[in-house]
Scaffold this active site. Structure first.
Site, PDB file in Angstrom:
ATOM      1  N   TYR A 131       0.824  -1.135  -0.103  1.00  0.00           N
ATOM      2  CA  TYR A 131      -0.012  -0.161   0.065  1.00  0.00           C
ATOM      3  C   TYR A 131       0.705   1.334   0.059  1.00  0.00           C
ATOM      4  CZ  TYR A 131       0.815   0.944   4.980  1.00  0.00           C
ATOM      5  OH  TYR A 131       1.490   1.223   6.120  1.00  0.00           O
TER       6      TYR A 131
ATOM      7  N   ARG B 110       7.940   4.374  -5.002  1.00  0.00           N
ATOM      8  CA  ARG B 110       8.059   3.294  -3.544  1.00  0.00           C
ATOM      9  C   ARG B 110       7.113   2.253  -4.081  1.00  0.00           C
ATOM     10  NH1 ARG B 110       7.278   5.780   2.403  1.00  0.00           N
ATOM     11  NH2 ARG B 110       5.250   5.943   1.322  1.00  0.00           N
TER      12      ARG B 110
ATOM     13  N   ARG C 285      -7.418 -20.662  -1.350  1.00  0.00           N
ATOM     14  CA  ARG C 285      -6.325 -20.531  -0.340  1.00  0.00           C
ATOM     15  C   ARG C 285      -5.283 -21.533  -0.407  1.00  0.00           C
ATOM     16  NH1 ARG C 285      -4.242 -21.782   4.458  1.00  0.00           N
ATOM     17  NH2 ARG C 285      -3.461 -20.410   5.584  1.00  0.00           N
TER      18      ARG C 285
ATOM     19  N   HIS D 168      -0.762 -21.004  -0.381  1.00  0.00           N
ATOM     20  CA  HIS D 168       0.463 -20.198   0.055  1.00  0.00           C
ATOM     21  C   HIS D 168       1.005 -19.463  -1.289  1.00  0.00           C
ATOM     22  CE1 HIS D 168      -0.501 -21.419   4.088  1.00  0.00           C
ATOM     23  NE2 HIS D 168       0.468 -20.496   4.638  1.00  0.00           N
TER      24      HIS D 168
ATOM     25  N   LYS E 219       6.567  -1.660   1.909  1.00  0.00           N
ATOM     26  CA  LYS E 219       5.173  -1.003   2.683  1.00  0.00           C
ATOM     27  C   LYS E 219       4.022  -2.154   2.333  1.00  0.00           C
ATOM     28  CE  LYS E 219       3.253   3.441   3.278  1.00  0.00           C
ATOM     29  NZ  LYS E 219       3.470   3.206   4.783  1.00  0.00           N
TER      30      LYS E 219
ATOM     31  N   GLU F  45      12.976   2.723  13.175  1.00  0.00           N
ATOM     32  CA  GLU F  45      12.049   3.799  13.080  1.00  0.00           C
ATOM     33  C   GLU F  45      10.948   3.831  13.888  1.00  0.00           C
ATOM     34  OE1 GLU F  45      10.000   2.814   9.323  1.00  0.00           O
ATOM     35  OE2 GLU F  45      10.065   0.744   9.420  1.00  0.00           O
TER      36      GLU F  45
ATOM     37  N   LEU G 276      11.162   1.546   6.503  1.00  0.00           N
ATOM     38  CA  LEU G 276      10.574   2.224   5.357  1.00  0.00           C
ATOM     39  C   LEU G 276      11.103   3.405   4.924  1.00  0.00           C
ATOM     40  CD1 LEU G 276       7.926   1.379   3.645  1.00  0.00           C
ATOM     41  CD2 LEU G 276       7.007   3.389   4.726  1.00  0.00           C
TER      42      LEU G 276
HETATM   43  N1  PDD Z   1       2.908   5.192   7.418  1.00  0.00           N
HETATM   44  N2  PDD Z   1       7.659   3.868   8.640  1.00  0.00           N
HETATM   45  C1  PDD Z   1       6.514   3.101   8.801  1.00  0.00           C
HETATM   46  C2  PDD Z   1       6.557   1.768   9.334  1.00  0.00           C
HETATM   47  C3  PDD Z   1       5.184   3.692   8.351  1.00  0.00           C
HETATM   48  O1  PDD Z   1       4.057   3.039   8.482  1.00  0.00           O
HETATM   49  C4  PDD Z   1       5.292   5.272   7.795  1.00  0.00           C
HETATM   50  C5  PDD Z   1       4.142   5.899   7.149  1.00  0.00           C
HETATM   51  C6  PDD Z   1       6.734   5.895   7.633  1.00  0.00           C
HETATM   52  C7  PDD Z   1       6.663   7.090   7.153  1.00  0.00           C
HETATM   53  O2  PDD Z   1       6.831   7.308   5.624  1.00  0.00           O
HETATM   54  P1  PDD Z   1       6.108   8.406   4.700  1.00  0.00           P
HETATM   55  O3  PDD Z   1       7.007   9.610   5.225  1.00  0.00           O
HETATM   56  O4  PDD Z   1       6.480   7.973   3.427  1.00  0.00           O
HETATM   57  O5  PDD Z   1       4.649   8.621   5.125  1.00  0.00           O
HETATM   58  C8  PDD Z   1       7.695   5.254   7.953  1.00  0.00           C
HETATM   59  C9  PDD Z   1       1.703   5.714   6.816  1.00  0.00           C
HETATM   60  C10 PDD Z   1       1.268   7.102   6.968  1.00  0.00           C
HETATM   61  C11 PDD Z   1       0.312   4.711   7.290  1.00  0.00           C
HETATM   62  O6  PDD Z   1       0.825   3.685   7.208  1.00  0.00           O
HETATM   63  O7  PDD Z   1      -0.620   5.313   7.380  1.00  0.00           O
END
Ligand code: PDD
Length: 290
Positions: free
Chosen positions: A30, A49, A97, A99, A144, A176, A200
């Site tokens: 996502y 990304r 289903r 994997h 992501k 992070e 991320l």
């Molecule tokens: N999340 N790290 C993680 C684990 C995140 O879920 C996010 C953002 C970031 C920041 O990335 P960016 O600056 O590109 O938004 C870092 C989004 C906003 C969410 O899951 O809602």
């Protein structure tokens, strides 16, 4: 209005088959893209990304960048708010289903928009609380992925302790936040962990580093130790929806003097200024010589 597999419709009418691999396996990726004054912010970078995430799970991109761009534009138009948060989601589709990847299955594409609620001034003035927690996620945090169970549990752990975010530590170093990137300030230097498979690659993270380079704010991209986090003068979190926020309490203790710091104040106002410039159609590139 939302977008699902080729159609725009009210969210109440949207239906996903229970065998969708997103539902069964969390098999999808996502993006969250902020929209200011009806213009998506750093769209090219978000789409890049998205491609990286799709490549990471070996799913081909169902749309070209210009198709994505047009879908997002239509969705922005179909929603009321000037500032929106676009959530875009691609799964490996619907299949019995098993994997292993199914053959010949169309991916599920879902996009929704919500009003973008950036942090209120009161929170920016006091800063927020965070806790430290062990980063127990997988080793591909650069993807992501929609499978966010560890992030959900870590974030809830923070909420249960009266905090807003968990600052994650792995093997003695900061990675992070549960849903954000984290910077610290030590000896008047902004420190950012280098991008790798353990975090991320945040779009807001990039903007902050570009602002730091352009406006000559002393900064270093290098591993940040747990000790440095615990003794930081400032801690900042960044994300597309929360922009830049100061963390002023960590594990129940004040960070620095317990108030948002100077580097936060400077970066926050530069970020707001940059946003306005981009929204007015000004120069988006910030990259300066380091
Ligand atoms: N999340 N790290 C993680 C684990 C995140 O879920 C996010 C953002 C970031 C920041 O990335 P960016 O600056 O590109 O938004 C870092 C989004 C906003 C969410 O899951 O809602």
């Amino acid at each position: 209005m939302i977008y699902l597999n080729g159609k725009f419709m009210p969210i109440e009418e949207a239906r996903i088959p229970v065998l969708d691999r997103g539902f069964i396996f969390g098999d999808g990726v996502y993006e969250v893209i902020p929209v200011y004054s009806r213009k998506p912010f750093r769209l090219a970078e978000h789409l890049q990304r998205l491609q990286h995430s799709l490549d990471g799970i070996r799913l081909s991109n169902p749309h070209s960048d210009s198709e994505w761009s047009s879908l997002l534009e239509q969705l922005i138009d179909a929603n009321d708010s000037e500032d929106q948060s676009l959530y875009l989601h691609v799964t490996r589709g619907v299949a019995k289903r098993d994997h292993a990847f199914p053959k010949g299955v169309a991916p599920t594409v879902f996009i929704m928009s919500n009003p973008l609620l950036t942090p209120p001034e009161e929170l920016l003035a006091t800063g927020v609380a965070a806790i430290t927690a062990t980063d127990n996620r997988w080793l591909r945090c650069d993807i992501k992925a929609i499978s966010l169970l560890p992030n959900v549990l870590l974030r809830q752990m923070a909420i249960d302790s009266g905090a807003m975010e968990a600052v994650l530590l792995r093997d003695g170093f900061m990675t992070e936040g549960a849903a954000s990137n984290i910077f610290i300030v030590k000896n008047e230097t902004l420190l950012a962990p280098p991008k790798n498979h353990l975090m991320l690659p945040g779009i807001t993270y990039d903007v902050v580093l570009e602002l730091a380079a352009t406006y000559k704010i002393r900064h270093e991209v290098r591993a940040v130790s747990e000790y440095e986090v615990l003794t930081a003068d400032e801690i900042l979190l960044t994300s597309s929806t929360r922009e830049i926020m100061p963390i002023t309490r960590l594990d129940g203790k004040p960070v620095g003097n317990g108030k948002p710091g100077v580097i936060f104040e400077v970066l926050y106002s530069l970020y707001q200024e940059y946003k306005l410039t981009v929204m007015r159609g000004g120069k988006a590139e910030l990259k300066a010589e380091d």
